[in-house]
Scaffold this active site. Structure first.
Site, short mmCIF file in Angstrom:
data_model
loop_
_atom_site.label_atom_id
_atom_site.label_comp_id
_atom_site.label_asym_id
_atom_site.label_seq_id
_atom_site.Cartn_x
_atom_site.Cartn_y
_atom_site.Cartn_z
N CYS A 86 0.83 -1.21 0.00
CA CYS A 86 0.00 0.00 0.00
C CYS A 86 0.87 1.27 0.00
CB CYS A 86 -0.98 -0.03 1.18
SG CYS A 86 -2.33 1.18 1.00
N HIS A 93 -4.03 -4.73 -0.17
CA HIS A 93 -3.65 -5.28 1.11
C HIS A 93 -3.73 -6.81 1.07
CE1 HIS A 93 -3.43 -1.61 3.59
NE2 HIS A 93 -4.32 -1.14 2.72
N GLU A 141 -2.93 -8.94 3.28
CA GLU A 141 -3.36 -9.48 4.56
C GLU A 141 -4.88 -9.41 4.73
OE1 GLU A 141 -3.05 -5.09 5.41
OE2 GLU A 141 -2.03 -6.55 4.13
#
Length: 214
Positions: free
Chosen positions: A83, A191, A193
């Site tokens: 990011c 992202h 995750e």
């Protein structure tokens, strides 16, 4: 035992990234740290980030981490930007009136236009939610289906100076580069995750990557 250092400069969702990496990285030791010696000693490094690029660069400079990231990049060991970390790898961002970044990859960062539209339907900025990523060949895409969906939250996007440095594109009122790759560097605007199976697979691939792009 190999190790992955996640750089802590108070600009990232560190807990969720660390938990995701621990989930997929097997016996690899995962540490969240701002200590230069520990970052440089790790086998792989993750450079995350959320927020504004001005605060990002200020925080890196205040902690003396900008030369550390440059040293990691120059060392040949795998470095993953996430990011805001991806945007900071470029030379300059137009955010905050114009900010010089790390310059690891040639290019700049620009803001999405407020007039973005899709077939006459106005699109919101920031670009937030799930979007498909069309991949270019790279080891970190292994076992990830073409045009898999990843989770994005951003108002600015990368424009690499060399098209060969773009390893994945998405579409939001037009195509934009959402993944950068150059030698031992890999960076994503989304992202991983937060991107369920596809994102975890990318993190797993990073935990095994030797830093070569083929």
């Amino acid at each position: 035992m190999s190790s992955i250092a996640i750089i802590d400069y108070e600009m990232g969702n560190l807990h969720s990234i660390a938990k995701a990496v621990e989930h997929v990285a097997g016996e690899t030791r995962v540490l969240v740290t701002s200590v230069p010696e520990k970052i440089l000693a790790a086998d792989r490094v993750i450079f995350p980030g959320v927020g504004g690029i001005g605060h990002c660069m200020e925080s890196l400079l205040r902690r003396g981490l900008d030369p550390v990231i440059r040293e990691v990049a120059a060392s040949g060991k795998p470095l993953l930007g996430i990011c805001l970390g991806m945007q900071a790898m470029l030379e300059r961002s137009e955010e905050n009136g114009g900010i010089d970044c790390l310059g690891l990859i040639k290019g700049e960062v620009r803001r999405f236009s407020d007039s973005l539209n899709d077939n006459g339907v106005k699109l919101k900025v920031p670009h937030m939610g799930w979007n498909q990523v069309h991949q270019q060949t790279h080891p970190l895409w292994q076992d990830i289906d073409q045009d898999s969906r990843f989770y994005f939250v951003h108002s600015y996007y990368a424009i690499p100076a060399e098209s060969a440095d773009c390893a994945g594109v998405a579409d939001y009122g037009g195509e934009f580069c959402c993944t950068l790759a150059r030698e031992n560097l890999f960076a994503v605007q989304f992202h991983p995750e937060k991107s369920q199976h596809a994102g975890l697979t990318l993190l797993r691939n990073f935990s095994r990557w030797d830093g070569r792009d083929s």
